[in-house]
Design a protein around this motif. Sequence first.
Motif, PDB file in Angstrom:
ATOM      1  N   LYS A  67      42.719  39.753 -36.867  1.00  0.00           N
ATOM      2  CA  LYS A  67      43.975  39.397 -36.211  1.00  0.00           C
ATOM      3  C   LYS A  67      44.669  40.617 -35.612  1.00  0.00           C
ATOM      4  O   LYS A  67      45.283  40.536 -34.540  1.00  0.00           O
ATOM      5  N   ASN A  68      44.565  41.760 -36.291  1.00  0.00           N
ATOM      6  CA  ASN A  68      45.157  42.986 -35.756  1.00  0.00           C
ATOM      7  C   ASN A  68      44.605  43.313 -34.375  1.00  0.00           C
ATOM      8  O   ASN A  68      45.340  43.706 -33.468  1.00  0.00           O
ATOM      9  N   THR A  69      43.290  43.185 -34.226  1.00  0.00           N
ATOM     10  CA  THR A  69      42.641  43.509 -32.956  1.00  0.00           C
ATOM     11  C   THR A  69      43.218  42.671 -31.825  1.00  0.00           C
ATOM     12  O   THR A  69      43.557  43.190 -30.751  1.00  0.00           O
ATOM     13  N   ILE A  70      43.353  41.373 -32.064  1.00  0.00           N
ATOM     14  CA  ILE A  70      43.834  40.462 -31.029  1.00  0.00           C
ATOM     15  C   ILE A  70      45.310  40.715 -30.714  1.00  0.00           C
ATOM     16  O   ILE A  70      45.712  40.797 -29.549  1.00  0.00           O
ATOM     17  N   VAL A  71      46.120  40.844 -31.765  1.00  0.00           N
ATOM     18  CA  VAL A  71      47.563  41.027 -31.584  1.00  0.00           C
ATOM     19  C   VAL A  71      47.863  42.313 -30.818  1.00  0.00           C
ATOM     20  O   VAL A  71      48.625  42.321 -29.844  1.00  0.00           O
ATOM     21  N   LYS A  72      47.280  43.420 -31.264  1.00  0.00           N
ATOM     22  CA  LYS A  72      47.582  44.712 -30.644  1.00  0.00           C
ATOM     23  C   LYS A  72      47.010  44.810 -29.236  1.00  0.00           C
ATOM     24  O   LYS A  72      47.603  45.456 -28.359  1.00  0.00           O
ATOM     25  N   LEU A  73      45.872  44.172 -29.000  1.00  0.00           N
ATOM     26  CA  LEU A  73      45.316  44.178 -27.648  1.00  0.00           C
ATOM     27  C   LEU A  73      46.221  43.399 -26.704  1.00  0.00           C
ATOM     28  O   LEU A  73      46.455  43.817 -25.560  1.00  0.00           O
ATOM     29  N   ALA A  74      46.745  42.269 -27.169  1.00  0.00           N
ATOM     30  CA  ALA A  74      47.678  41.490 -26.350  1.00  0.00           C
ATOM     31  C   ALA A  74      48.919  42.312 -26.027  1.00  0.00           C
ATOM     32  O   ALA A  74      49.399  42.324 -24.887  1.00  0.00           O
ATOM     33  N   GLU A  75      49.442  43.006 -27.027  1.00  0.00           N
ATOM     34  CA  GLU A  75      50.617  43.853 -26.807  1.00  0.00           C
ATOM     35  C   GLU A  75      50.318  44.944 -25.784  1.00  0.00           C
ATOM     36  O   GLU A  75      51.149  45.242 -24.917  1.00  0.00           O
ATOM     37  N   TYR A  76      49.143  45.546 -25.895  1.00  0.00           N
ATOM     38  CA  TYR A  76      48.787  46.647 -24.992  1.00  0.00           C
ATOM     39  C   TYR A  76      48.665  46.160 -23.551  1.00  0.00           C
ATOM     40  O   TYR A  76      49.148  46.813 -22.619  1.00  0.00           O
ATOM     41  N   ILE A  77      48.037  45.014 -23.358  1.00  0.00           N
ATOM     42  CA  ILE A  77      47.864  44.482 -22.006  1.00  0.00           C
ATOM     43  C   ILE A  77      49.216  44.161 -21.378  1.00  0.00           C
ATOM     44  O   ILE A  77      49.463  44.472 -20.209  1.00  0.00           O
ATOM     45  N   VAL A  78      50.103  43.534 -22.146  1.00  0.00           N
ATOM     46  CA  VAL A  78      51.439  43.210 -21.638  1.00  0.00           C
ATOM     47  C   VAL A  78      52.226  44.487 -21.345  1.00  0.00           C
ATOM     48  O   VAL A  78      52.899  44.602 -20.319  1.00  0.00           O
ATOM     49  N   LEU A  79      52.130  45.464 -22.246  1.00  0.00           N
ATOM     50  CA  LEU A  79      52.871  46.720 -22.086  1.00  0.00           C
ATOM     51  C   LEU A  79      52.456  47.481 -20.834  1.00  0.00           C
ATOM     52  O   LEU A  79      53.297  48.036 -20.121  1.00  0.00           O
ATOM     53  N   THR A  80      51.164  47.493 -20.540  1.00  0.00           N
ATOM     54  CA  THR A  80      50.644  48.344 -19.462  1.00  0.00           C
ATOM     55  C   THR A  80      50.346  47.581 -18.180  1.00  0.00           C
ATOM     56  O   THR A  80      49.780  48.161 -17.252  1.00  0.00           O
ATOM     57  N   ARG A  81      50.726  46.315 -18.109  1.00  0.00           N
ATOM     58  CA  ARG A  81      50.410  45.533 -16.910  1.00  0.00           C
ATOM     59  C   ARG A  81      51.017  46.187 -15.680  1.00  0.00           C
ATOM     60  O   ARG A  81      52.156  46.652 -15.686  1.00  0.00           O
ATOM     61  N   LYS A  82      50.252  46.242 -14.609  1.00  0.00           N
ATOM     62  CA  LYS A  82      50.666  46.946 -13.396  1.00  0.00           C
ATOM     63  C   LYS A  82      51.537  46.097 -12.485  1.00  0.00           C
ATOM     64  O   LYS A  82      52.258  46.622 -11.646  1.00  0.00           O
ATOM     65  N   ASP A  83      51.484  44.783 -12.643  1.00  0.00           N
ATOM     66  CA  ASP A  83      52.218  43.916 -11.725  1.00  0.00           C
ATOM     67  C   ASP A  83      53.565  43.488 -12.274  1.00  0.00           C
ATOM     68  O   ASP A  83      54.226  42.635 -11.713  1.00  0.00           O
ATOM     69  N   LYS A  84      54.002  44.088 -13.393  1.00  0.00           N
ATOM     70  CA  LYS A  84      55.263  43.649 -13.985  1.00  0.00           C
ATOM     71  C   LYS A  84      56.473  44.195 -13.245  1.00  0.00           C
ATOM     72  O   LYS A  84      57.578  43.738 -13.428  1.00  0.00           O
ATOM     73  N   ASP A  85      56.273  45.202 -12.393  1.00  0.00           N
ATOM     74  CA  ASP A  85      57.391  45.804 -11.672  1.00  0.00           C
ATOM     75  C   ASP A  85      56.875  46.314 -10.336  1.00  0.00           C
ATOM     76  O   ASP A  85      56.028  47.198 -10.293  1.00  0.00           O
ATOM     77  N   ASP A  86      57.373  45.744  -9.258  1.00  0.00           N
ATOM     78  CA  ASP A  86      56.903  46.146  -7.934  1.00  0.00           C
ATOM     79  C   ASP A  86      57.460  47.498  -7.506  1.00  0.00           C
ATOM     80  O   ASP A  86      56.982  48.102  -6.550  1.00  0.00           O
ATOM     81  N   ARG A  87      58.482  47.974  -8.208  1.00  0.00           N
ATOM     82  CA  ARG A  87      59.106  49.244  -7.839  1.00  0.00           C
ATOM     83  C   ARG A  87      58.178  50.404  -8.188  1.00  0.00           C
ATOM     84  O   ARG A  87      57.657  50.500  -9.287  1.00  0.00           O
TER      85      ARG A  87
END
Length: 304
Positions: A67-87
């Motif tokens: 469960k740790n692997t899945i949870v932390k990977l999800a957090e990492y993808i959301v944290l580093t997503r490139k399209d979350k801010d167009d600025r």
Amino acid sequence: MSDIYKTLEVIKERHWKEKHEENRGEYQEDPSCLICYRVKEDTEPNWFKKFWEIFQKAMLVEMNYNKNTIVKLAEYIVLTRKDKDDRYLLNRKKRVKELEEVRREGEKLLDVIVVSIRYKNEPDYKKIWIISAIKIICEHYIFDEEDKLLIDEDKTRENLLGNKELIKYGYIIEDDELDRRFVELEEWLEDEKIVTVEFITQHTMRYFKKILHMEEKMNFQRNIKYRWCDSNKYPESWINDDLTNEIIKRIVEMKSFIREDSDVGELESSNDTESSEEGNEHFERILRNYWIENNYEIDITEVK
């Protein structure tokens, strides 16, 4: 993991003895425990299944996730997503400072992801290689209009297995990280009153990456325009051997400006990981909060 595998094995054995055999109230934490962080059969999100398939092909060693692997990977993808801010900040220094917190949090998440994986045998790769492989895969994730994670498996697999930088050096330096390291060098040059950088050419960062890998020296220096320089100490600074040696010396002293914000020792005593039931709730909360913040309505069962 060849560099920390033995340490993780010690943690695993201590945890099993203290937690599952002796039932101690206080025990060694093990982020890779398959019992404490059990994943219910067939509950893995589809996006994670695709990640794991690609990751396994690169690792070539039998592994298990929890469960740790899945949870932390999800957090990492959301944290580093490139399209979350167009600025996009054109000022390199300001951009680096704004991304610093993201970088620190991302590295901590990657640490947990790596040690949450249970390796049957000692991998041939070092921790930095595994982290680089995870970063390459995660860069290919995108969010669709309904904010579901999508990935082009064939393209991702090709870019990972054929990544020349990873194959040659055993790790990668992403663009944001390259910017951060250049700013650190630039600030040092200014603080020491050696030179002040006015601008860089389109080739500067390419040469800078090579110099971090200790491949290039003079080409990097020639592709920087200096606004100020101590001409008495460094005449013709763009080709001055003494200045070249100073830059190389600084890069070596600073270990190519690599920053390590956490280590296995910290994870040993960390309470960041949670029990199995808490892990389930935490995983749902991460995704639910994200969609709520972005005004999407979604049933959490859709992502399981």
